[in-house]
Design a protein around this motif. Structure first.
Motif, PDB file in Angstrom:
ATOM      1  N   ARG A  83     -21.599 -48.751   3.071  1.00 53.22           N
ATOM      2  CA  ARG A  83     -22.927 -48.691   2.454  1.00 53.22           C
ATOM      3  C   ARG A  83     -23.898 -49.658   3.133  1.00 53.22           C
ATOM      4  NH1 ARG A  83     -19.897 -52.217  -0.254  1.00 53.22           N
ATOM      5  NH2 ARG A  83     -20.830 -54.099  -1.175  1.00 53.22           N
ATOM      6  N   GLY A 191     -17.168 -41.327 -12.040  1.00 53.61           N
ATOM      7  CA  GLY A 191     -16.372 -42.139 -11.119  1.00 53.61           C
ATOM      8  C   GLY A 191     -15.263 -42.890 -11.841  1.00 53.61           C
ATOM      9  N   LEU A 212     -15.887 -42.616  -5.764  1.00 49.03           N
ATOM     10  CA  LEU A 212     -17.174 -42.310  -5.139  1.00 49.03           C
ATOM     11  C   LEU A 212     -17.545 -40.845  -5.336  1.00 49.03           C
ATOM     12  CD1 LEU A 212     -16.783 -44.279  -1.775  1.00 49.03           C
ATOM     13  CD2 LEU A 212     -18.171 -44.911  -3.755  1.00 49.03           C
ATOM     14  N   LEU A 215     -20.567 -39.715  -7.332  1.00 47.71           N
ATOM     15  CA  LEU A 215     -21.921 -39.639  -6.773  1.00 47.71           C
ATOM     16  C   LEU A 215     -22.417 -38.206  -6.648  1.00 47.71           C
ATOM     17  CD1 LEU A 215     -21.675 -42.350  -3.951  1.00 47.71           C
ATOM     18  CD2 LEU A 215     -22.727 -42.566  -6.212  1.00 47.71           C
TER      19      LEU A 215
END
Length: 229
Positions: A83, A191, A212, A215
């Motif tokens: 990220r 999540g 993840l 998302l």
């Protein structure tokens, strides 16, 4: 540092120091947990200096403590820190234009300093809070790690004092303001469900990465094409 301090408002100074204080407690927790997990006293300090990424450091220690290999631990940590690539693109100018400034800034870049910097409308203030919080966090994180590692050799099990809960508690505190948004809240819940459902069946660290998948809730739905009347 003095010129940066003058650029920051009193409220921004207070908020940045409060975050740094929380980071120091999490660093203490990391040092204690790492030593309790079987790492030599110098290893958590080396990780804190060379890596300086709380989530990735906890992942490495967690995977190794659970019996996982170092390769899996490092790959998981790299994926978790991916990220930072878009972070770097977003605040490249804030770090500075020189190669040395960008290299040092990239190492000091953490979620909190990026969030503070991007929230400032004034570029000079954004640069000041990025460097101030990043530098302060680096110092207190490493000092906390050293103290935690020393304490971990004495207290044995960090669970006794609840140090194992410091990191997730800090993450939860950072996450809570974002949960006001319905889509973000749904992504976090999905999540969490994924992580809890896969934890009994998969190696340590993998369920966190699979979380993840939550998302996907944030992916905007395609707009319906208007039908000509």
């Amino acid at each position: 540092m003095r010129s940066m301090w003058r650029t920051l408002t009193s409220a921004l100074q207070r908020d940045a120091l409060a975050v740094a204080g929380a980071i120091s407690v999490v660093g203490l927790s990391f040092g204690a947990i790492a030593v309790a997990a079987g790492l030599e006293w110098w290893m958590p300090s080396a990780l804190s200096v060379l890596v300086f990424a709380g989530g990735s450091q906890f992942m490495v220690v967690g995977v190794v403590a659970a019996g996982g290999g170092m390769v899996a631990a490092v790959l998981g940590a790299l994926l978790l820190n991916a990220r930072h690539l878009p972070f770097g693109l977003a605040i490249g100018d804030i770090m500075g234009r020189g190669k040395l400034a960008r290299a040092v800034g990239s190492h000091l870049m953490i979620d909190e300093s990026v969030a503070f910097a991007l929230a400032q409308k004034d570029p000079a203030r954004g640069r000041a809070v990025f460097w101030f919080l990043g530098t302060t966090a680096f110092v207190v994180w490493n000092v906390g790690t050293i103290i935690g590692a020393a304490a971990g050799q004495v207290i044995g099990d960090p669970d006794t004092f609840g140090l194992d809960a410091a990191f997730p508690a800090a993450l939860l505190a950072l996450l809570l303001p974002s949960l006001k948004n319905t889509r973000v809240r749904n992504a976090a819940l999905l999540g969490a469900v994924i992580a809890l459902a896969t934890t009994p069946f998969l190696p340590a660290g993998v369920p966190v990465l699979l979380a993840l998948g939550g998302l996907v809730v944030l992916i905007p739905a395609p707009k319906k094409a208007e039908v000509a009347g």
